[in-house]
Each structure stands twice: as structure tokens, then as C-alpha cells.
Design a protein around this motif. Structure first.
Motif, PDB file in Angstrom:
ATOM      1  N   GLU A 120     -18.930  -1.501  49.180  1.00  0.00           N
ATOM      2  CA  GLU A 120     -17.567  -1.443  48.971  1.00  0.00           C
ATOM      3  C   GLU A 120     -16.732  -2.454  47.891  1.00  0.00           C
ATOM      4  O   GLU A 120     -17.267  -3.772  47.792  1.00  0.00           O
ATOM      5  CB  GLU A 120     -17.030  -1.972  50.502  1.00  0.00           C
ATOM      6  N   SER A 171     -23.535  -3.716  52.549  1.00  0.00           N
ATOM      7  CA  SER A 171     -24.108  -3.413  53.734  1.00  0.00           C
ATOM      8  C   SER A 171     -24.891  -2.521  53.925  1.00  0.00           C
ATOM      9  O   SER A 171     -25.101  -1.462  53.206  1.00  0.00           O
ATOM     10  CB  SER A 171     -22.807  -3.134  55.091  1.00  0.00           C
ATOM     11  N   GLN A 213     -27.128   0.812  56.170  1.00  0.00           N
ATOM     12  CA  GLN A 213     -26.486   1.902  56.633  1.00  0.00           C
ATOM     13  C   GLN A 213     -25.925   1.803  57.976  1.00  0.00           C
ATOM     14  O   GLN A 213     -25.335   2.300  58.455  1.00  0.00           O
ATOM     15  CB  GLN A 213     -27.853   2.879  56.699  1.00  0.00           C
ATOM     16  N   GLU A 214     -26.618   0.478  58.688  1.00  0.00           N
ATOM     17  CA  GLU A 214     -26.093   0.314  60.043  1.00  0.00           C
ATOM     18  C   GLU A 214     -24.984  -0.592  60.158  1.00  0.00           C
ATOM     19  O   GLU A 214     -24.538  -1.118  61.040  1.00  0.00           O
ATOM     20  CB  GLU A 214     -27.200  -0.433  60.758  1.00  0.00           C
ATOM     21  N   GLU A 215     -24.355  -0.725  58.922  1.00  0.00           N
ATOM     22  CA  GLU A 215     -23.052  -1.489  58.892  1.00  0.00           C
ATOM     23  C   GLU A 215     -23.207  -3.024  58.854  1.00  0.00           C
ATOM     24  O   GLU A 215     -22.269  -3.672  59.337  1.00  0.00           O
ATOM     25  CB  GLU A 215     -21.974  -1.026  59.491  1.00  0.00           C
ATOM     26  N   SER A 216     -24.618  -3.498  58.760  1.00  0.00           N
ATOM     27  CA  SER A 216     -24.710  -5.032  58.975  1.00  0.00           C
ATOM     28  C   SER A 216     -24.493  -5.554  57.309  1.00  0.00           C
ATOM     29  O   SER A 216     -24.921  -4.707  56.347  1.00  0.00           O
ATOM     30  CB  SER A 216     -25.994  -5.350  59.428  1.00  0.00           C
ATOM     31  N   ASN A 226     -24.572   0.601  51.530  1.00  0.00           N
ATOM     32  CA  ASN A 226     -22.852   0.964  51.352  1.00  0.00           C
ATOM     33  C   ASN A 226     -22.599  -0.178  50.448  1.00  0.00           C
ATOM     34  O   ASN A 226     -22.717  -1.367  50.821  1.00  0.00           O
ATOM     35  CB  ASN A 226     -22.329   1.007  52.741  1.00  0.00           C
ATOM     36  N   HIS A 271     -15.554   3.222  47.416  1.00  0.00           N
ATOM     37  CA  HIS A 271     -16.870   3.269  48.451  1.00  0.00           C
ATOM     38  C   HIS A 271     -17.820   4.097  47.688  1.00  0.00           C
ATOM     39  O   HIS A 271     -17.759   5.207  47.182  1.00  0.00           O
ATOM     40  CB  HIS A 271     -16.402   3.643  49.688  1.00  0.00           C
ATOM     41  N   GLN A 317     -22.394   4.711  47.971  1.00  0.00           N
ATOM     42  CA  GLN A 317     -23.786   4.576  48.709  1.00  0.00           C
ATOM     43  C   GLN A 317     -24.900   4.769  47.545  1.00  0.00           C
ATOM     44  O   GLN A 317     -24.843   5.603  46.614  1.00  0.00           O
ATOM     45  CB  GLN A 317     -23.950   5.402  49.561  1.00  0.00           C
TER      46      GLN A 317
END
Length: 468
Positions: A126, A86, A88-91, A124, A112, A114
Motif C-alpha cells: 500500500e 503486509s 496475505q494474512e494482513e500482518s 500486499n 494497492h 500485490q
């Protein structure tokens, strides 16, 4: 070790040792599990680096899900992992489950991380798995193996302890009990020689020792009873003969007088003398039997009193000297007689001396000499009666004081007697808390020793040497 401590140790060992074994095995294998966990962490870090590297290298095709998955698949597939990339804006830019559905409903987030692309964008990453480890099946198998081995070890120890203690208890408890049962059956069948061999000093050992002692006592009791029965039969036969012989003699001499065979006064006196002698012999036999019956029934009456030893023995010897002179027996008295206070029954003590003197006369030499001596030793009075007879065999000296026992020489019908005289002597002396024994050899005469306690302070001590 006693039976109770052994049972306690067995009980505790069966409970404690398997538990200790299980925890010991778990402790031992936990170290290996820690090493496995460390290896897993290293492997996870390695996989994570590989995923991060692949994401950075294939970032330019991340929008092409299929193509990106092909790039990252070699890293994910061996470990059944799920990866989500994803921004950095969690998309979500990429999710592996969009390509391959995971059958597991429980996915754990393992790591997790980065990464930063060349153009400076932060991604990110995961990583998910159905286990906290990479190779869950292998981890579970190892854990289960450790648990199984640990509990199996405890179970093996438990089984070995149960088998070992069972064999030990069987050997030390059940086998002796079986031997006791066999011994009781043997005793019931009349075999009193069956001995139980068990040397441990525990409760069973003490019981078996008591059982063997009881068996020995029973055996001795039966032997004594058989000997007593044999002696009783011999006594009846002896009495029948010893009573019949003087009675026949008396009858013969009385018939001789009654039929007028006696021609003069001298022959008449000789006949009457024989009749008197046979009558005295009968009287002695009856007295011995009467005294023995009282001893056998434990009814021997003692009327003890404090007397002077000198006065008592002097009176007894005076009466004996008159009787011995008529029998042409020489009595030698070693004087002075010690004067001490003794607690005795004078009549019973006179009976003792009479029996011993009669015994010396009955088995004495052709010219009989009897020596009487007394000595004081500490707080005891020692009395010696010595004769110059034919003596007693050494094997007989220990038994002549038994009821009915008569040595080989004394079995001659010429001497008469029931074999009770010396037994009566021993019973009387024993009732006076004293001892009596004989010292003799064949051809060297006999010495009878009587030891009785002195009750009060000695007033005179005979300092002469003991008679030989």
C-alpha cells in the motif's frame, strides 16, 4: 447606431466578454491539466513498479526494518511517500512511518498492489501520500497558475473594455455635450456663428442638428429684426420727407392763391391741379401705410366671393383706363379675357392692379405703354402686366416685394413712394393662395406675373400665346 443600442452593447460586452475569456482560458488550460494528470499517472505507475521491484529484491531483509528502509528509501524520499508491506494474512511486515515520521496528518492511499515472492508468498503493498499526485506542490501550483491566468485574462479584458468604452463614450457623448455647452455660452455672448461639428445620425446627432437649426433660425431672426429696424428707420425718414414735400407744395400754392398771386383763372386752375396732385400723392402714402399696418398686424381682411374672371377684370380695367388716359398712358388689353370662376376679393384684386399700374407709371418711359393679358393654364389663372419702362436690375427682382425695399433707381426722391406697394401686392396675392413675381432687365421693361387658382370648371380657355 443609436445611443441606446451602443450603451446596451457596452453594458453586455463588459459583463459577457470577461466571463467568456475566463472560461475560454480555463478550457484551454484544462487540456494541459489533462496532459499533466496523464503524466502523473504514468509516473505513479513507474514509482509503483519501482517499489514492487525493490520489495521483491529486498524481501530477504524485510524483517530488518532499518536495512529494508535503506533499500527502499531512494524510491520513497523524492516523493514523500509512505509504504506499508503486509502479508496475505494482513500482518504488517514493514511500515515506513516506523522509521521516519510523516508530518502530514492527511495521507491518501494512492495505490494497492500485490507481488509474489520467489517462494510463492503473496505480499500486499500500500502506497500512501499527502496528495493524490506524486508532486502535490507542483500540481497545486499549476492549478493555481491556470486559475490565476484565466481570471487575470478576464480582468485584463474587463479593464480594456472599460477603458475602451469610456474613451468611446467620452468621444461620442461627453465631447458633443461639452461642445453644446460651449455653443450655448458662445450664443449667450452673442456669437451665433459657432457651429457644432457632429455628423452621426444618433440621438445626440439629431439634437445637435436641431440645435444648429435653432441657432441658424435665431441668427436669421436677429438679422431680419435688424433689417426690419433699419427699414423702419428708413421708413420714418422717407415718410417724413415724402409727407413734408407735398405738404410744403400744397402750402405754397394755397398761400399763393390766398395772397392774390394768381392773376387769372387759368393760373388758378393750374395751381389747383398741382394741389390736387399732391393731395392724391399724400392719400396714396397714407393708404400704403394703413394697409401695411394691417398686414404687419395680420389683420388684412379678405371678403372673397366666386366671380367671373372676365367680368371682374373688365370692370377693373374700365375704371383704370379712364384714369390712365388722364395720365397719358396707353393701356393695351389682350382680348378675349378667359372666362373662368375664381374665388377672390374684387376690391383687393383691384388694389393689386392699381398698385402694379402705379408702379409701371412711376418708373415707366417717357411714352408709357402697359399691356394686360390673361391666360389659363391647367387649373390656374395667369395674369401678365407688362410695361415699357427702364426695367429693374436682376439683383432687385427678388427683393422688390419686400417691405420698404426700393431698388437704386426707385430711391430717387422724384418718384416718391414708400416701398410698400409691391409688398402689399404680394400679401394680397398670398392671401388668395397665389403667387406673384417679376421678370425684368435694365432697359427692357418689366413683366409682372400673377398666378391664382381656378376654383371651378373652366368655361373658356384663352388659346392665344403667352405674352413675351
Amino acid at each position: 447606431m443609436g445611443l441606446r443600442p451602443r450603451l446596451i452593447i457596452a453594458f453586455l460586452s463588459i459583463i459577457i466578454l470577461p466571463v467568456v475569456t475566463i472560461f475560454g482560458a480555463l478550457s484551454f488550460f484544462s487540456y494541459q491539466l489533462e496532459q499533466i494528470e496523464e503524466e502523473q499517472n504514468n509516473e505513479i505507475e513507474s514509482v509503483l513498479k519501482e517499489i514492487n521491484k525493490t520489495v521483491l529484491e529486498s524481501y530477504d531483509v524485510i524483517t530488518d526494518t532499518t536495512q529494508f528502509y535503506k533499500e527502499i528509501k531512494p524510491v520513497l524520499q523524492p516523493y514523500n511517500l509512505e509504504v506499508i508491506v503486509s502479508s496475505q494474512e494482513e500482518s504488517v511486515l514493514f511500515q515506513s512511518t516506523d522509521i521516519v515520521q510523516n508530518n502530514s496528518n492527511s495521507m491518501f492511499t494512492m495505490r494497492h498492489s500485490q507481488v509474489q515472492t520467489l517462494d510463492g508468498e503473496i505480499l500486499n503493498i500500500e502506497i500512501k501520500s499527502n496528495s493524490l499526485d506524486l508532486s502535490s506542490e507542483l500540481s497545486y501550483n499549476k492549478i493555481i497558475t491556470v486559475i490565476v491566468i484565466s481570471f487575470s485574462s478576464g480582468l485584463v479584458v474587463l479593464i480594456l473594455l472599460i477603458v475602451g468604452w469610456t474613451l468611446y463614450i467620452s468621444k461620442t457623448i461627453l465631447n458633443p455635450l461639452k461642445q453644446i455647452y460651449i455653443a450655448t455660452e458662445e450664443m449667450r455672448e452673442g456669437n451665433l456663428n459657432y457651429n457644432i461639428g457632429y455628423n452621426k445620425r444618433d440621438e445626440i446627432g439629431r439634437f445637435i442638428k436641431g440645435f444648429n437649426t435653432m441657432r441658424d433660425h435665431l441668427k436669421q431672426s436677429i438679422a431680419k429684426q435688424q433689417l426690419y429696424e433699419k427699414n423702419r428707420k428708413e421708413l420714418i425718414a422717407t415718410i417724413s420727407h415724402d409727407l413734408r414735400t407735398p405738404l410744403q407744395s400744397i402750402k405754397g400754392y394755397v398761400e399763393g392763391i390766398n395772397d392774390g398771386i394768381v392773376q387769372n383763372e387759368e393760373m388758378k386752375k393750374r395751381y389747383l391741379h398741382v394741389i390736387l396732385s399732391k393731395t392724391n400723392q399724400l392719400n396714396r402714402l397714407i393708404d400704403d401705410l394703413f394697409e401695411f399696418s394691417k398686414i404687419d398686424l395680420d389683420q388684412l381682411v379678405m371678403e372673397k366671393q366666386l366671380v367671373s374672371s372676365d367680368e371682374c377684370f373688365t370692370n377693373i380695367l374700365q375704371d383704370a383706363e379712364v384714369d390712365l388716359k388722364q395720365k397719358q398712358v396707353q393701356l393695351v388689353v389682350k382680348r378675349p379675357i378667359p372666362d373662368v370662376v375664381i374665388n377672390i376679393d374684387p376690391k383687393r384684386m383691384e388694389q393689386v392692379f392699381t398698385n402694379l399700374l402705379d408702379n409701371a407709371i412711376r418708373y415707366g418711359a417717357s411714352e408709357i405703354e402697359i399691356t394686360f393679358a390673361v391666360n389659363v393654364h391647367k387649373m390656374t389663372l395667369e395674369i401678365y402686366i407688362i410695361d415699357n419702362g427702364d426695367g429693374i436690375a436682376e439683383e432687385d427682382t427678388e427683393r422688390i416685394f419686400e417691405h420698404f425695399y426700393r431698388g437704386e433707381k426707385s430711391r430717387s426722391r422724384d418718384h416718391g413712394g414708400t416701398g410698400l406697394g409691391l409688398a402689399i401686392v404680394k400679401s394680397i396675392i398670398k392671401a388668395h393662395e397665389g403667387e406673384v413675381w417679376a421678370e425684368s432687365k435694365i432697359g427692357q421693361g418689366s413683366k409682372f406675373v400673377i398666378v391664382i387658382p381656378v376654383k371651378l370648371e373652366v368655361t373658356y380657355i384663352y388659346t392665344g400665346s403667352k405674352p413675351d
